[in-house]
Design a protein around this motif. Structure first.
Motif, PDB file in Angstrom:
ATOM      1  N   THR A  59       0.842  -1.194   0.000  1.00 14.51           N
ATOM      2  CA  THR A  59       0.000   0.000   0.000  1.00 14.51           C
ATOM      3  C   THR A  59       0.878   1.245   0.000  1.00 14.51           C
ATOM      4  N   GLU A  60       0.415   2.283  -0.695  1.00 17.53           N
ATOM      5  CA  GLU A  60       1.148   3.539  -0.739  1.00 17.53           C
ATOM      6  C   GLU A  60       0.914   4.346   0.539  1.00 17.53           C
ATOM      7  N   LYS A  61       1.538   5.535   0.624  1.00 12.43           N
ATOM      8  CA  LYS A  61       1.572   6.276   1.883  1.00 12.43           C
ATOM      9  C   LYS A  61       0.206   6.769   2.357  1.00 12.43           C
ATOM     10  N   ASN A  62      -0.777   6.878   1.465  1.00 14.84           N
ATOM     11  CA  ASN A  62      -2.111   7.326   1.868  1.00 14.84           C
ATOM     12  C   ASN A  62      -3.183   6.261   1.674  1.00 14.84           C
ATOM     13  N   THR A  63      -2.769   5.030   1.484  1.00 14.62           N
ATOM     14  CA  THR A  63      -3.713   3.977   1.093  1.00 14.62           C
ATOM     15  C   THR A  63      -4.078   3.053   2.241  1.00 14.62           C
ATOM     16  N   TYR A  64      -5.360   2.969   2.506  1.00 14.74           N
ATOM     17  CA  TYR A  64      -5.925   1.868   3.292  1.00 14.74           C
ATOM     18  C   TYR A  64      -6.586   0.914   2.305  1.00 14.74           C
ATOM     19  N   ALA A  65      -6.489  -0.384   2.568  1.00 10.25           N
ATOM     20  CA  ALA A  65      -7.075  -1.379   1.669  1.00 10.25           C
ATOM     21  C   ALA A  65      -7.688  -2.504   2.478  1.00 10.25           C
ATOM     22  N   LEU A  66      -8.919  -2.843   2.154  1.00 11.61           N
ATOM     23  CA  LEU A  66      -9.596  -3.953   2.821  1.00 11.61           C
ATOM     24  C   LEU A  66      -9.725  -5.112   1.847  1.00 11.61           C
ATOM     25  N   GLU A  74     -11.530 -10.828   7.041  1.00 17.06           N
ATOM     26  CA  GLU A  74     -11.155  -9.535   6.481  1.00 17.06           C
ATOM     27  C   GLU A  74      -9.808  -9.097   7.046  1.00 17.06           C
ATOM     28  N   ILE A  75      -8.984  -8.544   6.188  1.00 12.97           N
ATOM     29  CA  ILE A  75      -7.738  -7.920   6.615  1.00 12.97           C
ATOM     30  C   ILE A  75      -7.676  -6.532   5.996  1.00 12.97           C
ATOM     31  N   THR A  76      -7.530  -5.529   6.857  1.00 13.11           N
ATOM     32  CA  THR A  76      -7.409  -4.150   6.408  1.00 13.11           C
ATOM     33  C   THR A  76      -5.964  -3.708   6.578  1.00 13.11           C
ATOM     34  N   LEU A  77      -5.334  -3.298   5.487  1.00 14.72           N
ATOM     35  CA  LEU A  77      -3.938  -2.890   5.512  1.00 14.72           C
ATOM     36  C   LEU A  77      -3.829  -1.382   5.709  1.00 14.72           C
ATOM     37  N   LYS A  78      -2.854  -0.964   6.524  1.00 17.08           N
ATOM     38  CA  LYS A  78      -2.573   0.449   6.731  1.00 17.08           C
ATOM     39  C   LYS A  78      -1.699   0.987   5.598  1.00 17.08           C
ATOM     40  N   PRO A  79      -1.582   2.296   5.496  1.00 15.65           N
ATOM     41  CA  PRO A  79      -0.631   2.880   4.546  1.00 15.65           C
ATOM     42  C   PRO A  79       0.803   2.435   4.844  1.00 15.65           C
ATOM     43  N   GLY A  80       1.604   2.302   3.788  1.00 15.07           N
ATOM     44  CA  GLY A  80       3.002   1.942   3.943  1.00 15.07           C
ATOM     45  C   GLY A  80       3.240   0.529   4.411  1.00 15.07           C
ATOM     46  N   GLY A 108       1.249  -2.168   9.155  1.00 14.28           N
ATOM     47  CA  GLY A 108       0.237  -2.624  10.092  1.00 14.28           C
ATOM     48  C   GLY A 108      -1.029  -3.095   9.423  1.00 14.28           C
ATOM     49  N   LEU A 109      -1.837  -3.826  10.192  1.00 14.61           N
ATOM     50  CA  LEU A 109      -3.102  -4.349   9.675  1.00 14.61           C
ATOM     51  C   LEU A 109      -4.068  -4.579  10.817  1.00 14.61           C
ATOM     52  N   ARG A 110      -5.327  -4.704  10.426  1.00 15.40           N
ATOM     53  CA  ARG A 110      -6.390  -5.090  11.348  1.00 15.40           C
ATOM     54  C   ARG A 110      -7.033  -6.349  10.792  1.00 15.40           C
ATOM     55  N   SER A 111      -7.211  -7.354  11.630  1.00 15.31           N
ATOM     56  CA  SER A 111      -7.685  -8.661  11.167  1.00 15.31           C
ATOM     57  C   SER A 111      -8.968  -9.063  11.865  1.00 15.31           C
ATOM     58  N   LEU A 112      -9.932  -9.488  11.074  1.00 13.59           N
ATOM     59  CA  LEU A 112     -11.183 -10.061  11.573  1.00 13.59           C
ATOM     60  C   LEU A 112     -11.282 -11.479  11.041  1.00 13.59           C
ATOM     61  N   SER A 113     -11.307 -12.459  11.926  1.00 12.54           N
ATOM     62  CA  SER A 113     -11.294 -13.857  11.508  1.00 12.54           C
ATOM     63  C   SER A 113     -12.603 -14.259  10.845  1.00 12.54           C
ATOM     64  N   GLY A 114     -12.492 -15.269   9.972  1.00  8.26           N
ATOM     65  CA  GLY A 114     -13.652 -15.809   9.283  1.00  8.26           C
ATOM     66  C   GLY A 114     -13.859 -17.267   9.616  1.00  8.26           C
ATOM     67  N   GLY A 212       0.141   5.279  21.162  1.00  2.00           N
ATOM     68  CA  GLY A 212       0.026   6.315  20.141  1.00  2.00           C
ATOM     69  C   GLY A 212      -0.279   5.771  18.769  1.00  2.00           C
ATOM     70  N   LEU A 213      -0.386   4.459  18.660  1.00  6.54           N
ATOM     71  CA  LEU A 213      -0.750   3.855  17.383  1.00  6.54           C
ATOM     72  C   LEU A 213      -2.180   4.231  17.020  1.00  6.54           C
ATOM     73  N   GLN A 214      -2.395   4.526  15.750  1.00  3.25           N
ATOM     74  CA  GLN A 214      -3.728   4.868  15.285  1.00  3.25           C
ATOM     75  C   GLN A 214      -4.083   4.024  14.064  1.00  3.25           C
ATOM     76  N   PHE A 215      -5.328   3.657  14.004  1.00 11.04           N
ATOM     77  CA  PHE A 215      -5.839   2.935  12.835  1.00 11.04           C
ATOM     78  C   PHE A 215      -7.086   3.679  12.393  1.00 11.04           C
ATOM     79  N   THR A 216      -6.921   4.572  11.407  1.00 10.01           N
ATOM     80  CA  THR A 216      -8.008   5.491  11.044  1.00 10.01           C
ATOM     81  C   THR A 216      -8.308   5.438   9.551  1.00 10.01           C
ATOM     82  N   PRO A 217      -8.863   4.318   9.088  1.00  6.00           N
ATOM     83  CA  PRO A 217      -9.274   4.256   7.684  1.00  6.00           C
ATOM     84  C   PRO A 217     -10.450   5.187   7.431  1.00  6.00           C
ATOM     85  N   PRO A 218     -10.782   5.425   6.168  1.00  6.48           N
ATOM     86  CA  PRO A 218     -11.962   6.246   5.870  1.00  6.48           C
ATOM     87  C   PRO A 218     -13.207   5.678   6.544  1.00  6.48           C
ATOM     88  N   PRO A 219     -14.191   6.515   6.850  1.00  6.68           N
ATOM     89  CA  PRO A 219     -15.387   6.056   7.559  1.00  6.68           C
ATOM     90  C   PRO A 219     -16.081   4.868   6.903  1.00  6.68           C
TER      91      PRO A 219
END
Length: 246
Positions: A59-66, A74-80, A108-114, A212-219
Motif C-alpha cells: 500500500t502507498e503512503k495514503n492507502t488503506y485497503a480492505l 477480512e484484513i485491512t492494511l494500513k498505509p506503507g 500494520g493491519l487489522r484482522s477479523l477472523s472468518g 500512540g498507534l492509530q488505525f483510522t481508515p476512511p469512515p
C-alpha cells in the motif's frame, strides 16, 4: 513434435493457474495498491480486484485497503504496509484442506477472523519479523515498526504516523484474547489491552495504554459495533474467541 510442445504449454498453463488460487477480493480502497505476483509480475489493484495466493501487497503512503477473503475473513492494511499472502485455501466442504499463511513484512493491519479461523485455528499463520501469530476467530491489530523508520513521517501522514515509537511489534485486542509468544517468552492479553514485543530475542510485555498507534481508515471502512477501551469501532459479528501469537 509440435503437437507435443503445444500440449506441454497447455499443461504448464493449467498448472500455473492452479498454483495462483484466488484468495480474496479488494472490497475497499482509498488509494494506490500494488500486487507483486508469484511469477514476479507487478499489477496495480483496484476495487473488486482478485488477490491470489503468492501475492505481495504493497500500500502507498495514503492507502488503506480492505481485502475480504473467501472464508469471509477480512484484513485491512494500513498505509506503507507490505503484506504477503503466502497461501490461502478454503472450501466449505473440505476443512482438511484449509490453509492460511500470511507474512507482515512491515507496516500494520487489522484482522477479523472468518470461517477458516473458527474451525481450523491451527491452519492460520501470520508471520512478522519478531513473532508468528496464530488465531481462532477474533478482532485485533498488529503493527511492526522496523529499525530505521518503517512508518512514514508525520509530515506526510499526520494521522497515522508514530515516528517516535521504538522499533518492534505492537499488538492490540479489540475483541477476544491473544497470546504473544516468541522464543524469549509468552504473555496473554485480553480485549482492550496493548502489547509490545521489542524483538525476537526479548519477551513481550504489557503496556498500560495505547502508545500512540492509530488505525483510522476512511469512515466507509469502519464496521459499527461495541467499542473496546482505547480502540475504534469493532465488528458486529465477532465471536468472542481468541487468537494466539507464537
Amino acid at each position: 513434435m509440435l503437437a507435443g510442445a503445444m500440449l506441454w504449454l497447455v499443461l504448464m498453463g493449467i498448472s500455473l493457474h492452479a498454483l495462483a488460487q484466488v484468495a480474496g477480493t479488494v472490497t475497499q480502497l482509498s488509494g494506490p495498491m500494488m500486487a507483486k505476483k508469484a511469477d514476479g509480475k507487478v499489477k496495480i489493484l483496484s476495487l473488486k480486484s482478485d488477490v491470489e495466493s503468492g501475492d505481495t501487497l504493497t500500500t502507498e503512503k495514503n492507502t488503506y485497503a480492505l481485502v475480504k477473503f473467501i472464508d469471509n475473513s477480512e484484513i485491512t492494511l494500513k498505509p506503507g504496509t507490505t503484506f504477503v499472502v503466502e497461501q490461502f485455501a478454503y472450501q466449505s466442504e473440505q476443512p482438511d484442506g484449509d490453509r492460511a499463511s500470511f507474512n507482515l513484512v512491515k507496516g500494520g493491519l487489522r484482522s477479523l477472523s472468518g470461517l477458516l479461523g473458527k474451525r481450523n485455528k491451527e491452519k492460520f499463520s501470520l508471520k512478522t519479523p519478531v513473532a508468528t501469530i496464530g488465531i481462532r476467530g477474533t478482532y485485533f491489530t498488529v503493527e511492526y515498526i522496523g529499525a530505521g523508520g518503517a512508518i512514514p513521517s508525520a509530515a506526510t501522514l499526520p494521522k497515522t504516523a508514530v515516528p517516535s515509537l521504538p522499533p518492534g511489534l505492537y499488538t492490540s485486542v479489540i475483541d477476544g484474547q491473544i497470546q504473544v509468544r516468541n522464543p524469549s517468552g509468552t504473555l496473554n492479553f485480553a480485549a482492550g489491552q496493548f502489547g509490545y514485543t521489542p524483538s525476537a530475542s526479548q519477551p513481550p510485555i504489557l503496556i498500560p495504554q495505547n502508545p500512540g498507534l492509530q488505525f483510522t481508515p476512511p469512515p466507509s471502512f469502519i464496521t459499527i459495533g461495541p467499542v473496546a477501551s482505547g480502540h475504534s469501532a469493532t465488528p458486529d459479528k465477532s465471536g468472542g474467541v481468541d487468537c494466539e501469537v507464537r
